[in-house]
Design a protein around this motif. Structure first.
Motif: not given
Lengths: 128, 128
Positions: B2, B4-6, B10, B48, B51, B55
């Motif tokens: 997986t 996790t995109r920027s 975000r 977000t 997320l 994190q």
DNA sequence: CTTGATGCAAAAACTTTGCAGGTCA
DNA sequence: TGACCTGCAAAGTTTTTGCATCAAG
């Protein structure tokens, strides 16, 4: 003239609030009350807790995003939330000395304070 | 694997959280972010914030029944809620001395604590 | 290109409100 | 008996989830 009646539902809920050792969630009150009143509707619990709050007999406290209710008139106190069993207890000892009017660093004038302690309650500590 | 995109969304939300002077409500974040991203959906804000929470970059705090989010890693701190303007400030001074492991009266083992002060902020005090 | 992210709308969870019928005084 | 109260269900709120489409890499 409006009157406020005494009903079986209100009596039971009031008794539960007074007997509680710490603040209770709406669902807790509902569950406990149904032992005596199986058909009790959740709306009545909400309405009664609101009524008792308006009367100043109980008041809400929020802990970890949950709204709990406890009886008023317990004097200055705080809460302990057990990280093991999740129960919330009432503490009658205050760990801070901040009289109303104290000016906090930064220029904040303190009128009141709330403290919540987290950890392990005596029951859970004994269970180890 | 997986990833996790920027994304623009975000980045904007992350920047808002880092620039905040105190914890923010979901609606606050949404409002501020829409200055840059008019079409931003509330669901993306919720996703977000979740997320960033997972994190460990931010974490939720509850004040007066409202869930607010603030950046992590600010070290030990508490909050001041202004009873006049409603804003919440971060305090870097701690009014209690309760090292982890302290046994509180009643046998409660304290692992952590939270303090919220209520009163008048410097701005509101100056406005009088 | 491939797969994760977004926006919209539907769904879920939690509270409040409207109503017809039941209950207290 | 009259007015308040209750339970049920409908209506609000707030937060989460499903999906087709978009975009980061």
């Amino acid at each position: 003239m409006t009157a406020t009646r005494s009903t079986r539902q209100r009596d039971v809920i009031t008794r539960i609030m007074q007997a509680a050792q710490g603040p209770l969630a709406v669902a807790d009150v509902h569950d406990r009350a149904r032992s005596d009143l199986p058909g009790l509707g959740i709306a009545t619990v909400y309405r009664t807790l609101k009524l008792l709050t308006d009367q100043g007999r109980i008041h809400p406290v929020t802990l970890d995003g949950e709204t709990l209710y406890e009886t008023s008139g317990q004097g200055h106190h705080h809460h302990f939330s057990c990280q093991d069993c999740g129960r919330v207890f009432t503490l009658h000892t205050c760990p801070v000395a901040l009289p109303s009017g104290t000016v906090y660093p930064g220029g904040f004038i303190v009128r009141a304070h709330e403290v919540t302690l987290y950890g392990q309650c005596p029951d859970c500590a004994a269970r180890v």
